[in-house]
Design a protein around this motif. Sequence first.
Motif, PDB file in Angstrom:
ATOM      1  N   GLY A  10     -47.272  22.344  49.028  1.00  0.00           N
ATOM      2  CA  GLY A  10     -46.540  21.223  49.603  1.00  0.00           C
ATOM      3  C   GLY A  10     -46.270  20.199  48.635  1.00  0.00           C
ATOM      4  O   GLY A  10     -45.449  20.401  47.734  1.00  0.00           O
ATOM      5  N   ILE A  11     -45.944  18.857  49.386  1.00  0.00           N
ATOM      6  CA  ILE A  11     -45.381  17.688  48.435  1.00  0.00           C
ATOM      7  C   ILE A  11     -46.605  17.090  48.147  1.00  0.00           C
ATOM      8  O   ILE A  11     -47.374  16.276  48.509  1.00  0.00           O
ATOM      9  CB  ILE A  11     -44.664  17.130  49.442  1.00  0.00           C
ATOM     10  N   ALA A  12     -46.594  17.040  46.570  1.00  0.00           N
ATOM     11  CA  ALA A  12     -47.781  16.278  45.852  1.00  0.00           C
ATOM     12  C   ALA A  12     -49.196  16.381  46.219  1.00  0.00           C
ATOM     13  O   ALA A  12     -49.884  15.521  46.336  1.00  0.00           O
ATOM     14  CB  ALA A  12     -47.324  14.984  45.797  1.00  0.00           C
ATOM     15  N   GLN A  13     -49.364  17.538  46.709  1.00  0.00           N
ATOM     16  CA  GLN A  13     -50.689  17.978  47.113  1.00  0.00           C
ATOM     17  C   GLN A  13     -51.287  19.203  46.195  1.00  0.00           C
ATOM     18  O   GLN A  13     -50.531  20.093  45.739  1.00  0.00           O
ATOM     19  CB  GLN A  13     -50.946  18.381  48.553  1.00  0.00           C
ATOM     20  N   ASP A  63     -55.112  14.978  47.551  1.00  0.00           N
ATOM     21  CA  ASP A  63     -53.767  14.545  47.433  1.00  0.00           C
ATOM     22  C   ASP A  63     -53.498  13.892  45.625  1.00  0.00           C
ATOM     23  O   ASP A  63     -52.776  13.579  45.226  1.00  0.00           O
ATOM     24  CB  ASP A  63     -53.756  12.837  47.970  1.00  0.00           C
ATOM     25  N   PHE A  81     -50.470  23.402  42.786  1.00  0.00           N
ATOM     26  CA  PHE A  81     -49.877  22.550  43.655  1.00  0.00           C
ATOM     27  C   PHE A  81     -49.266  23.316  45.037  1.00  0.00           C
ATOM     28  O   PHE A  81     -48.853  24.139  44.873  1.00  0.00           O
ATOM     29  CB  PHE A  81     -48.692  21.868  42.915  1.00  0.00           C
TER      30      PHE A  81
END
Length: 336
Positions: free
Chosen positions: A84-87, A56, A82
């Motif tokens: 997905g969402i902010a991973q 994360d 990067f």
Amino acid sequence: MDTTDTGQVAVKENRKAIMVGVFLALGLAIFILGVFTLGGQQKSFEKNIIVSAVFDDVAGLKKGNDVWFSGVKVGTISEIKFIGIAQVNVKMRIDQKIQQFVHTNSTVHIGSDGFIGNKLIVIEGGTGDFPQVQNNGVLQAQKLLSTDDMLKTLQKNNNNLLAITADFKTIGQDILKGKGTVGTLLEDSTMSTQLRASMRNLQATTTSAARLAGQLDEFGNRLNTKGGLADKLLTDTATFNRIKAAAAQLQQAAANASTFTNNLNKATNKLNTTDNAIGVLLNDPKAAAKVQTTLDNLQVSSAKLNETLDAAQHNFLLRGFFKKKAKAKADSLRKQ
């Protein structure tokens, strides 16, 4: 141009060629050395496998940073991207030799080389119950404790410390006001005196207990004195056998007394029944009356018999017999 000038020009050109050759050789050597050095650091010439982990927050991790396993550098970070969402997906190129020690339940976390050193990834080995990680395998990433989390924890600890200090402040004020046991001890001279007296009594009791312990120890030593009763009981088998025989005799006497008591109880029980003569006399009033009547009749009959015998002695037919009997008895007494 003469021959001398021509020779000097040739020498200078040869020197330049030699210098250029030397510089080219040095440059090539430095280049080759640099390639091998970088290749050794990046392990480019060794067999590697690729593993990845999803974070994360990578906290400033960069491509080319080290990968450690049990404190040893085993690879480098080959790619960060990067997903997905902010991973962030981090790929690591690690030495194939340590593959046997890394299992599918191994975890990775972000560390640092020293207190303020470069960021790196640390692999923590799993257990042998799980299979070895394979090429392009995925390892579980541990959550990185961020600065915000540490500040929140620190703030919570500060709040707890503030509450504790406030409680101590309240307790201190109550003590100064004479509230509670401690405050009473500080403010009440009478209770303080009583406490001192109690402590003196406790000290006296402790001294007495110590003295008693010493006396018990002395008594124990006396019991263990050579030739004493306790020593004989513990060491003299003859004395022990005599005591044992006496105890056996006492036990036999107790058994005999018990038998006598049982017989006496049986006899007493017989006296309380009407199936025997004494029991009838003791427990049957009618039978007792009959026996009493019989005895009275026997007494009357005996008296009458005595009167009859007395009358017979005076009868002229038997008078001579009784006189001869009396004379024989008198002669017998004189001979004695």
